[in-house]
Design an enzyme around this catalytic site. Sequence first.
Site, PDB file in Angstrom:
ATOM      1  N   LYS A   1       1.039  -1.130  -0.007  1.00  0.00           N
ATOM      2  CA  LYS A   1       0.143  -0.039  -0.121  1.00  0.00           C
ATOM      3  C   LYS A   1       0.964   1.281  -0.028  1.00  0.00           C
ATOM      4  CE  LYS A   1      -2.402   3.461   1.781  1.00  0.00           C
ATOM      5  NZ  LYS A   1      -1.994   4.665   2.016  1.00  0.00           N
TER       6      LYS A   1
ATOM      7  N   GLU B   1       9.644   1.723  10.895  1.00  0.00           N
ATOM      8  CA  GLU B   1      10.850   2.855  10.914  1.00  0.00           C
ATOM      9  C   GLU B   1      10.150   4.087  10.866  1.00  0.00           C
ATOM     10  OE1 GLU B   1      12.827   5.580   9.085  1.00  0.00           O
ATOM     11  OE2 GLU B   1      12.775   4.209   7.337  1.00  0.00           O
TER      12      GLU B   1
ATOM     13  N   CYS C   1      14.186  11.024   6.576  1.00  0.00           N
ATOM     14  CA  CYS C   1      13.618  10.517   8.147  1.00  0.00           C
ATOM     15  C   CYS C   1      14.924  10.598   8.882  1.00  0.00           C
ATOM     16  CB  CYS C   1      13.249   9.030   8.341  1.00  0.00           C
ATOM     17  SG  CYS C   1      14.383   7.825   7.586  1.00  0.00           S
TER      18      CYS C   1
ATOM     19  N   GLU D   1       9.811  17.092  14.529  1.00  0.00           N
ATOM     20  CA  GLU D   1      10.386  16.625  13.308  1.00  0.00           C
ATOM     21  C   GLU D   1       9.679  17.288  12.022  1.00  0.00           C
ATOM     22  OE1 GLU D   1      11.210  12.667  10.597  1.00  0.00           O
ATOM     23  OE2 GLU D   1       9.302  12.796  11.810  1.00  0.00           O
TER      24      GLU D   1
END
Length: 513
Positions: free
Chosen positions: A204, A279, A313, A410
């Site tokens: 997906k 992750e 990331c 973040e």
Amino acid sequence: MTTIDQAPPLTDIASPPTPQVRLPQGRLLLDGALVEPLEAGATIPVIDPATGRQIATIPACSAADVDRAVEAAHRCFESREWQSMRPIDRGRLLERLALLVEEHADELAALESLDSGKLLAVTRAIDLQFTIDGLRYFAGWASKIAGQSIALNPLVPEDATYRAYTERRPVGVVAGITPWNFPIGQAIQKLAPAIAFGCTVVLKPSEETSLTTLRLGELIIEAGFPAGAVNIVTGYGQETGAALVDHPLVRKIAFTGSTATGQRIMAAAAQTMKRVTLELGGKSPTIILADADLERAIPGAAMAIFANSGQICTAGSRLLVEAPLYDQVLEGVAQIARDLKLGSAFDAATQVGPLISKRQRDRVGGIVTAGLAEGAIAVAGGKVADREGWFYPPTVLAGVARQMTPMREEIFGPVLCAARVDEGDDLVKLANDTPFGLGASIWTRNLDRAHLLADRIDAGTVWLNTHNVLDLAMPFGGNKLSGIGREFGYEAINAFTEPKAICLRLDHAAGRI
């Protein structure tokens, strides 16, 4: 729905100098065939982030579509054909797909750049090469899975001998849910080890970057994968993704994305004890010590955050510099930020592309605005670019205290928060002062100090005199809110298989020789 056969000339949908790109058919890969979703009118617009214009639509799959995909993957996994396939032949499937991706690499790179805004030179040299390498790397692993022989210690003395061993068994149907920042590479990051180790897959992709994954589905059919081995559904996370996570036949979820979504997935997976690899986010420190080689450290720190418009990331979003070098490093990185050119992914002069969406651009701008209100100083960038598309200029914020919003959040954009490390400050405490723990880099000529400091940094990966170097042979993942589990390398075996112990009693009386 725009299809390969019906796609308009790209000059109609994106700014020059975009090359001709044909869009994949908006059909799902289900049980070995390209099919329409059950709800034909449910679609999601595909937006070119460099212009803000719609270029196509993709299906918004329902829970019923997800059920079809998972059922197909489960049938394939339980089938005699799949269960009896030699590991080396699963590897050959991946190798055939690698050859097809390699053949269509230029097309896929252009499609990836159009969909995500990533620079064409980057998608071709990095994203597509990683995809090809990933398929070949795990193709080789398929035939190299091994268990262990175990020496037992029977509690009751008897005239018998025990033999015990373990096998690594595939977990079953894997749900691979991928993010928008590395679409095709992340798809292979989930698909390749799952297939290599005997699982079947439902992919997906992010609703914001699904085009290359849909095109990959066409190549998977051409490569001759058994029906149901790989299935692809597209749609929004709250419906399509949730249905996939909740499906009782899914045994493992491999997810890359935001921490908030990862937390929801982990909570949902607990209901049926699904295995998870997560992750998630990061707030990685770039640490420059007083003896660092600034000819390497300054551009290294800049590209640690500005590469891919900061949408990585492990982006080095916190710059911690020891006081003697702070002013020089700050000005050096800020000058690089000012000089970087924004533009189309297809312009060879472009160095920084757009963010993925207006929502993401507005979020980045909002965090920067909050930081400026809290007392940070923008020495480069600091406001939305005045142009079409979802661009945000490379930004360097100075004087960012630990409690300020940009230092805590973040950002996932090209925004660097710089802080001076004065004599007497606890550098390790500053580096670890975040709920995340994905990556970090240390820049110094003193390798003794580098290794000793790396031991104390709470992160899944610590780079020395470099940043953001990933390799398929090196385990990757995060600590704390940056996730659970590891991908790549030998650790991928543990991520997609489980040990089964087998114990045999050999009766001495019955087997005397």
